[in-house]
Scaffold this motif. Sequence first.
Motif, mmCIF file in Angstrom:
data_model
loop_
_atom_site.group_PDB
_atom_site.id
_atom_site.type_symbol
_atom_site.label_atom_id
_atom_site.label_comp_id
_atom_site.label_asym_id
_atom_site.label_seq_id
_atom_site.Cartn_x
_atom_site.Cartn_y
_atom_site.Cartn_z
ATOM 1 N N GLN A 134 54.561 39.586 43.414
ATOM 2 C CA GLN A 134 53.368 40.232 42.887
ATOM 3 C C GLN A 134 52.188 40.088 43.834
ATOM 4 N N GLN A 135 51.198 40.920 43.553
ATOM 5 C CA GLN A 135 49.924 40.791 44.235
ATOM 6 C C GLN A 135 49.049 39.873 43.373
ATOM 7 N N VAL A 136 48.465 38.860 43.978
ATOM 8 C CA VAL A 136 47.683 37.895 43.210
ATOM 9 C C VAL A 136 46.219 37.977 43.624
ATOM 10 N N ASN A 137 45.356 38.288 42.660
ATOM 11 C CA ASN A 137 43.920 38.360 42.961
ATOM 12 C C ASN A 137 43.265 37.008 42.712
ATOM 13 N N LEU A 138 42.596 36.489 43.738
ATOM 14 C CA LEU A 138 41.914 35.206 43.597
ATOM 15 C C LEU A 138 40.851 35.072 44.685
ATOM 16 N N VAL A 139 39.993 34.083 44.534
ATOM 17 C CA VAL A 139 39.032 33.790 45.602
ATOM 18 C C VAL A 139 39.801 33.019 46.665
ATOM 19 N N GLU A 140 40.064 33.690 47.771
ATOM 20 C CA GLU A 140 40.894 33.100 48.809
ATOM 21 C C GLU A 140 40.272 31.817 49.366
ATOM 22 N N LEU A 141 41.101 30.867 49.723
ATOM 23 C CA LEU A 141 40.682 29.598 50.326
ATOM 24 C C LEU A 141 39.820 28.742 49.392
ATOM 25 N N SER A 142 39.921 28.980 48.093
ATOM 26 C CA SER A 142 39.161 28.178 47.134
ATOM 27 C C SER A 142 40.130 27.269 46.382
ATOM 28 N N VAL A 143 39.622 26.516 45.403
ATOM 29 C CA VAL A 143 40.525 25.676 44.614
ATOM 30 C C VAL A 143 41.557 26.531 43.875
ATOM 31 N N SER A 144 41.218 27.781 43.577
ATOM 32 C CA SER A 144 42.202 28.678 42.954
ATOM 33 C C SER A 144 43.418 28.844 43.858
ATOM 34 N N HIS A 145 43.122 29.045 45.120
ATOM 35 C CA HIS A 145 44.182 29.230 46.114
ATOM 36 C C HIS A 145 45.046 27.964 46.191
ATOM 37 N N TYR A 146 44.358 26.831 46.128
ATOM 38 C CA TYR A 146 45.057 25.538 46.140
ATOM 39 C C TYR A 146 45.951 25.395 44.913
ATOM 40 N N LEU A 147 45.391 25.747 43.757
ATOM 41 C CA LEU A 147 46.177 25.663 42.509
ATOM 42 C C LEU A 147 47.410 26.558 42.595
ATOM 43 N N LEU A 148 47.238 27.752 43.125
ATOM 44 C CA LEU A 148 48.371 28.664 43.269
ATOM 45 C C LEU A 148 49.439 28.044 44.167
ATOM 46 N N ALA A 149 48.996 27.489 45.303
ATOM 47 C CA ALA A 149 49.944 26.881 46.237
ATOM 48 C C ALA A 149 50.718 25.753 45.553
ATOM 49 N N ASP A 169 34.743 36.202 42.578
ATOM 50 C CA ASP A 169 34.817 35.681 41.206
ATOM 51 C C ASP A 169 33.920 36.479 40.268
ATOM 52 N N ALA A 170 32.821 37.007 40.803
ATOM 53 C CA ALA A 170 31.915 37.780 39.954
ATOM 54 C C ALA A 170 32.599 39.025 39.399
ATOM 55 N N MET A 172 36.010 39.275 38.888
ATOM 56 C CA MET A 172 37.371 38.979 38.453
ATOM 57 C C MET A 172 37.699 39.589 37.094
ATOM 58 N N VAL A 173 36.772 39.480 36.152
ATOM 59 C CA VAL A 173 37.070 39.965 34.803
ATOM 60 C C VAL A 173 37.242 41.484 34.819
ATOM 61 N N ALA A 174 36.326 42.165 35.498
ATOM 62 C CA ALA A 174 36.444 43.623 35.606
ATOM 63 C C ALA A 174 37.720 43.989 36.345
ATOM 64 N N ALA A 175 38.049 43.229 37.376
ATOM 65 C CA ALA A 175 39.252 43.513 38.159
ATOM 66 C C ALA A 175 40.495 43.384 37.288
ATOM 67 N N TYR A 176 40.511 42.390 36.407
ATOM 68 C CA TYR A 176 41.706 42.152 35.603
ATOM 69 C C TYR A 176 42.022 43.348 34.713
ATOM 70 N N THR A 182 47.869 42.520 38.428
ATOM 71 C CA THR A 182 48.887 42.005 37.507
ATOM 72 C C THR A 182 48.831 40.503 37.368
ATOM 73 N N SER A 183 48.214 39.833 38.335
ATOM 74 C CA SER A 183 48.090 38.388 38.196
ATOM 75 C C SER A 183 46.820 37.917 38.890
ATOM 76 N N VAL A 184 46.156 36.956 38.262
ATOM 77 C CA VAL A 184 44.934 36.416 38.852
ATOM 78 C C VAL A 184 44.958 34.893 38.760
ATOM 79 N N VAL A 185 44.242 34.253 39.658
ATOM 80 C CA VAL A 185 44.005 32.824 39.550
ATOM 81 C C VAL A 185 42.498 32.660 39.552
ATOM 82 N N THR A 186 41.963 31.990 38.534
ATOM 83 C CA THR A 186 40.516 31.836 38.494
ATOM 84 C C THR A 186 40.148 30.627 37.655
#
Lengths: 350, 271
Positions: A134-149, A169-170, A172-176, A182-186
Amino acid sequence: MKHPFVRLFFASSVIVSLLFSSQAALAKDNFKICWSIYVGWMPWEYGDTSGIVDKWADKYGIEIDVVQINDYIESINQYTAGSFDACTMTNMDALTIPAAGGVDSTALIVGDFSNGNDAVILKDKKSLKEIKGQQVNLVELSVSHYLLARGLESVGLAEKDVKVVNTSDADMVAAYTTKDVTSVVTWNPLVSEILTTPGANKVYDSSNIPGEIIDTLVVNTETLKANPKLGKALVGAWYEIMAKMEADKAVREHMGKASGTDLAGYEMQLASTKMFYSAADAVAFVKSEQLVKTMQYVAEFSFDHGLLGEGAPDAGFIGIETPAGVFGDKANIKLRFDETYMLMAAEGKL
Amino acid sequence: MKRLINKRPSKPLAVFLGIFPFLILLFLYQVGSDARKAENERDKLLPSFSEIHHAIDRLAFTPSKRTGEYVFWQDTKSSLKRMLMGLAIAALIGLTIGLLTGAIPMLGANLTPLVTAISLIPPMAILPILFIVFGLGELSKVVLIVIGIAPFMTRDIYQRTKELPREQLVKAQTLGAHSGQIIVRVLLPQILPRLIDAVRLSLGSAWLFLIAAEAIASTDGLGYRIFLVRRYMSMDVILPYVIWITFLAFLLDWMLVRTSKTFFPWYHVQK
């Protein structure tokens, strides 16, 4: 002054001369700390408006200016550039921004850790394994990215099995709500907002890696060394706020409103945050062996993603000191977890 | 008269005076960087020239470890593609609607207030709506540019069409031309160089919208990279990118001028 270049030149020389002025870490009695809106940092807002911070600053004969910054990353950058003496940030950001930028920083107060506040959310899918491809939308290089890893690791996948899309992140909700996401980390409050939409499933969150995403108040180490009063005043104020926050519903309601929600919304976020209301708990957490291990994970993730700077040959390039031991290069310690002041608070010596 | 206001620089001196402020700027930067580095050798706010050089080398001339692509060129390609598509679509919309509303009063009377109203909506304010309508992919980035600059171009072309001398239209009519012929043969050729002017004027905002769009959701692009490394205050990457964007903007502008001069020399004689 007619020629545009001439004007440009004068304007730029003013800017450059501003850039010269960096903060001298000498003994002084005027300090600035910054914070941004997050469940675990709202106490600073309360401490500022209720006058508790001022009270403690007066006690030690100093002045502390508490400044709210709307953009979290901007606040860390400002701190790193020397405009602030202390700032709220997570353990990972403290390592990759100020410490990697050569600013020796000390985590003075370990306020809480995320215990479900950060989450991986899938649309119409129920298990983390299904994130593959899947394509995962998140704030790259943030703790979200760490959590995903960390999440991918736990189900035997790697980052190359998904496609990471950097999303603010501002938005993210609209993007979802759009079709191709299809998947987000936030993180919260965005997580609870997204989970209200039908078909949104939380498949992995920070309670699966308790104690790894830590929220701290970071102080410039040199400033702290030259001004122990600052450390005492900040820690003293913090635990007075903590006591009020734990006991008094009105205080929590105040914090909730200041962060743009209400008491119920704020308590929901608190439920997925492990607050260290007592200084003794925070001291025990900082002194544990586990913290070294956590920081090792964080350093390895950061190194793999090129966040420790150009010259970093390995994950241990930046030394991280905790009471239980040092991870990485002992000669290049730039991030310190220091329990001294919290211990003073626990023993009532402030 | 030997007064300061009458003195003109000779050609080489003029060139030097043009370059000199840049040199001063570089020098001031170097001094500022050294001063900050002296205090903290890993300061990131004002990286040294060698650090900037390393960053350029890593991004533009070394394949990325993660994807094997040359990051810098990939970013440039993606951004330019979005930019040119946005500009082309906006220019086409601006030309069509502007020309038709300018030429045919029956259309102009109804359309212009709407175009004016749309041009006053700040595109960034309706961004969440754009996402939901156009998704988060390439389309929304191009759409943001188009929505940002097309209304302005439309209004501009409308104005320019109105400005053309009425006598020409009367003359064409006495020669027997019908409305379609007048639009295509009389108005269109005269509007095209003015369209190029309109595109040039909107380049600045187009870049702004492109970078804003890439900052919001993206996997590559010049704006994406800047906003990604901004998180780590990597000024060694941001500064070269900003200079590169400035250069690309200059290049686009210059090419538009050249095009205009090559195809519409008469337009530049008038001026």
